[in-house]
Design an enzyme around this catalytic site. Structure first.
Site, PDB file in Angstrom:
ATOM      1  N   SER A 117     144.511  92.299-103.334  1.00 35.62           N
ATOM      2  CA  SER A 117     145.776  91.670-102.979  1.00 35.62           C
ATOM      3  C   SER A 117     146.943  92.625-103.262  1.00 35.62           C
ATOM      4  CB  SER A 117     145.915  90.325-103.707  1.00 35.62           C
ATOM      5  OG  SER A 117     146.857  89.498-103.084  1.00 35.62           O
ATOM      6  N   ASP A 168     142.252  86.980 -98.926  1.00 37.95           N
ATOM      7  CA  ASP A 168     142.559  87.541-100.238  1.00 37.95           C
ATOM      8  C   ASP A 168     141.296  87.789-101.076  1.00 37.95           C
ATOM      9  OD1 ASP A 168     143.690  88.199-102.651  1.00 37.95           O
ATOM     10  OD2 ASP A 168     145.105  86.528-102.667  1.00 37.95           O
TER      11      ASP A 168
END
Length: 322
Positions: free
Chosen positions: A65, A179
């Site tokens: 991320s 993610d």
């Protein structure tokens, strides 16, 4: 080729700290894992700068991320360019980077922010970077962690930052990717077999502070009519940014719950795959969306890295990866 999490980059481990040719002592090398955390991940910048300032050479990076974004930019050699841009962002500047949508599985398309970053620092194939880099994402359909080690750097970053419901999933090679923090918030595992003297990890999932950091509101005179028109809408989606207590909304509760789940997953993963040095920031040092606090968060990361390095005993880990 992109690697599934069960694969490793190589099988060579070189823990030596012997002098280089000519008798000149070389810098100890570090494989660096950078964790997820949204805006909190801006602290990675300060941590990286402090690690380098104390004489270490970073030779490989894995990021999830925001950690993938900072790590990828660092691997390009453009961290200073990104830092100088990030510290200029005000709240309204952050809002302008969000391309809102109500379709495609996310509130934000993500094209505007990635396009802005491509214009700012360019793009490159990961395999052409001067040091090894891995962006960690999650394959929704195959339900597994994916290590992105080839292809466009910003395609890999876009996939790794695709927080479910916030950003649209990103498709690479027919895979719907989101993610990486869903399965690996602090990606130590891609680095275990990398040739480095030490493995460091930077996590944004440390114990919460009893008194969260103070949030200073922007100067009201900087707000435009556009901000007032969309303020109500954004206020329902994002946490309060005026420093005033109020009842948490559904979005606040969702993010608090996600932070708690991510923190617990981080602890489990780090217990199973322990780095030589763990640099942790409190998970409530900022919310995931306070990118306009870049300067403050960078200094938080620098201070935390300095403290961790000062209290770390190399002697207990010098042969840890041998």
């Amino acid at each position: 080729m992109n690697l599934d999490a069960s694969m490793t980059r190589n099988d060579i481990v070189d823990p030596t700290t012997a002098p280089a040719e000519g008798g000149i002592q070389r810098k100890p090398t570090v494989a660096l894992a950078l964790g997820a955390g949204g805006a909190k991940g801006l602290a990675h910048i300060g941590a990286i700068e402090e690690i380098e300032a104390q004489g270490y050479q970073i030779v490989s990076i894995a990021g999830t991320s925001m950690g993938a974004l900072i790590g990828g930019v660092y691997a390009m050699g453009k961290l200073d360019v990104y830092r100088d841009w990030a510290v200029t962002l005000a709240r309204f500047d952050v809002f302008k980077l969000l391309d809102w949508t109500f379709s495609g599985g996310g509130l934000i398309k993500g094209e505007r922010i990635i396009g802005t970053l491509r214009e700012l620092i360019g793009d490159i194939c990961i395999e052409e970077l001067p040091l090894a880099f891995t962006a960690v994402a999650t394959d929704l359909d195959r339900e597994r962690e994916v290590w992105l080690t080839r292809g466009s750097l910003f395609d890999a970053i876009r996939a790794s930052i695709a927080i479910p419901t916030v950003f649209r999933p990103h498709t690479i090679d027919g895979r719907r990717l989101v993610d990486g923090a869903l399965l690996n918030p602090v990606p130590v595992t891609p680095l275990i077999r990398d040739a480095a003297d030490y493995l460091f990890a930077v996590s944004m999932d440390g114990l919460a502070q009893k008194t969260p950091a103070t949030i200073v509101a922007d100067n009201p005179s900087e707000e435009s009519g556009f901000t007032h028109r969309i303020g109500g809408f954004i206020g329902r989606l994002l946490p309060s940014s005026e420093g005033k207590p109020r009842e948490p909304g559904a979005w606040d509760l969702l993010n608090q719950s996600m932070d708690l789940m991510q923190a617990n997953l981080s602890r489990l993963r780090l217990a199973a795959y322990e780095p030589d040095l763990l640099i942790q920031l409190p998970r409530n040092v900022a919310t995931a969306y306070e990118f306009y606090r870049a300067g403050e968060l960078i200094e938080h990361g620098r201070a935390q890295a300095r403290e961790a390095l000062a209290s770390w005993s190399k002697s207990t880990t010098a042969l840890h990866r041998a």
